[in-house]
Design an enzyme around this catalytic site. Structure first.
Site, PDB file in Angstrom:
ATOM      1  N   ASP A 121       0.816  -1.229   0.000  1.00 40.23           N
ATOM      2  CA  ASP A 121       0.000   0.000   0.000  1.00 40.23           C
ATOM      3  C   ASP A 121       0.848   1.277   0.000  1.00 40.23           C
ATOM      4  OD1 ASP A 121      -1.963  -1.897   0.336  1.00 40.23           O
ATOM      5  OD2 ASP A 121      -2.256  -1.516   2.461  1.00 40.23           O
ATOM      6  N   MET A 163      -5.482  -3.006  -5.039  1.00 43.88           N
ATOM      7  CA  MET A 163      -5.471  -2.900  -3.571  1.00 43.88           C
ATOM      8  C   MET A 163      -4.915  -1.541  -3.159  1.00 43.88           C
ATOM      9  SD  MET A 163      -4.324  -6.593  -2.110  1.00 43.88           S
ATOM     10  CE  MET A 163      -5.525  -7.882  -1.842  1.00 43.88           C
TER      11      MET A 163
HETATM   12  O1  F6P Z   1      -2.208  -4.057   3.414  1.00 39.67           O
HETATM   13  C1  F6P Z   1      -1.956  -4.847   2.314  1.00 39.67           C
HETATM   14  C2  F6P Z   1      -3.234  -5.371   1.708  1.00 39.67           C
HETATM   15  O2  F6P Z   1      -2.895  -6.166   0.590  1.00 39.67           O
HETATM   16  C3  F6P Z   1      -4.264  -4.311   1.348  1.00 39.67           C
HETATM   17  O3  F6P Z   1      -3.954  -3.651   0.144  1.00 39.67           O
HETATM   18  C4  F6P Z   1      -5.523  -5.129   1.306  1.00 39.67           C
HETATM   19  O4  F6P Z   1      -6.666  -4.355   1.564  1.00 39.67           O
HETATM   20  C5  F6P Z   1      -5.306  -6.140   2.400  1.00 39.67           C
HETATM   21  O5  F6P Z   1      -3.906  -6.202   2.626  1.00 39.67           O
HETATM   22  C6  F6P Z   1      -5.792  -7.538   2.104  1.00 39.67           C
HETATM   23  O6  F6P Z   1      -5.589  -8.311   3.228  1.00 39.67           O
HETATM   24  P1  F6P Z   1      -5.713  -9.884   3.320  1.00 39.67           P
HETATM   25  O7  F6P Z   1      -4.448 -10.477   2.760  1.00 39.67           O
HETATM   26  O8  F6P Z   1      -5.863 -10.138   4.765  1.00 39.67           O
HETATM   27  O9  F6P Z   1      -6.883 -10.287   2.485  1.00 39.67           O
END
Ligand code: F6P
Length: 338
Positions: A121, A163
């Site tokens: 991010d 994301m």
């Molecule tokens: O913080 C990194 C990230 O990939 C975000 O961009 C996204 O919203 C989130 O993590 C997704 O998380 P998870 O892997 O728990 O689905």
């Protein structure tokens, strides 16, 4: 330890820490699965031979998790006790926003800790770049390049959902790098009428297709001032779970224009695979810097990139602050809208 959501470049950072420490005659132990490993005393020794082949390998050989000691009964206390029992001299944590808050709290309680910033991010305050961001942008740009040709063949509107959580860094950079016709980020409410105008203007110029990059937390104002946003959901750890805005937007565009619209959700593809050269270099520089900081006993700090140099910042000065998208990037992206 690697904590929170994974990304490309974590293994490169582990390799750098192990190599730099071994060169100075120190031994490294890996904590498995993020904070879960410290809570459960789950470790593995990391030797030089464990680091071969790591530079280009995605993921993390230590594993990661979103287990958060703040949300576990006596979590911080157990982390401190287990750390002491392990008879270590310092803890190097590779993590993002959540990890940083935990690290700041443990550091305030006396745990000697150094943080290395990672997250696709790129929203960690105090550093110009985080490990994993460049790779995620490259993945998105590659996808947009491929979508261009199929969009053009079919005269379609292609929505690419990326994301980024509450920051639009991936969307803006992927949009600029991929030549998107619009970029929708969480930092500004995008006017739906402007999107329709972009589609119309392109059609007038003989461009029957458009590519829109949409950040997972983007907001879009419909005529009549209703704002579209993904409904807030939560994951197993109580963290906000985003995704789905691309489909929501596609429905509105179909309804109001009759255009053929297709949605590509890039999802976790942005987090996997080999890191780019830029991420390998950043991870290596930050890893070596973290070991230098440990040896100088500069604890309670995060190694960061500032301009072209590696510097450091106090954990309490960075924790809990989201680094929002630089508006200058959005202005650049806007030059190419439509
Ligand atoms: O913080 C990194 C990230 O990939 C975000 O961009 C996204 O919203 C989130 O993590 C997704 O998380 P998870 O892997 O728990 O689905």
């Amino acid at each position: 330890m690697t904590g929170g959501g994974d990304c490309s470049g974590l293994n490169a950072a582990i390799r750098a820490v192990v190599r730099a420490a071994e060169r100075k005659g120190h031994k490294v132990v890996g904590v498995l699965s993020g904070w879960k490993g410290l809570l459960e005393r789950s470790y593995r020794p990391l030797s030089l031979s464990d680091t071969s082949g790591l530079l280009s390998l995605g993921g993390t050989i230590l594993g990661s998790s979103r287990v958060n000691p703040f949300k576990v009964p006596n979590g911080l206390k157990r982390c401190l006790e287990n750390y002491r029992k392990a008879r270590l001299n310092a803890l190097v944590v590779v993590g993002g926003e959540g990890t940083l808050k935990i690290a700041a709290a443990l550091s305030a309680k006396g745990l000697p800790i150094v943080v290395i910033p990672k997250t696709i991010d790129n929203d960690t305050f105090g550093t110009d770049a985080t490990i994993g961001f460049d790779t995620a942008v490259q993945v998105a740009v590659d996808a947009i390049d491929r979508l261009h040709t199929t969009a053009e063949s079919h005269d379609r509107v292609m929505i690419v959902e990326v994301m980024g959580r509450h920051a639009g860094w991936i969307a803006a950079c992927a949009g600029i790098g991929g030549g998107a016709d619009a970029v929708l980020v969480p930092e500004e409410v995008f006017d739906f009428a402007e999107l329709l105008e972009i589609i119309k203007a392109r059609t007038r110029r003989g461009r029957g297709y458009s590519i829109f990059v949409v950040s997972e937390d983007a907001r879009i104002r419909l005529p009549g001032s209703k704002v579209l946003r993904t409904p807030v959901q939560h994951d197993e750890y109580g963290d906000v779970k985003l995704g789905g805005i691309g489909e929501v937007l596609a429905r509105e565009i179909r309804k109001r224009t009759g255009s053929e619209v297709r949605v590509t959700v890039l999802g976790h593809i942005q987090r996997g695979g080999a890191p780019t050269a830029a991420d390998r270099i950043l991870a290596t520089r930050l890893g070596v810097a973290a070991v230098d900081m440990v040896l100088k006993k500069e604890f309670g700090r995060m190694a960061v990139l500032r301009g072209t140099k590696i510097a450091s910042i106090r954990l309490e000065d960075a924790a809990g602050i989201t680094k929002r998208l630089d508006p200058a990037l959005l202005r650049v992206a806007r030059v190419f809208f439509g």
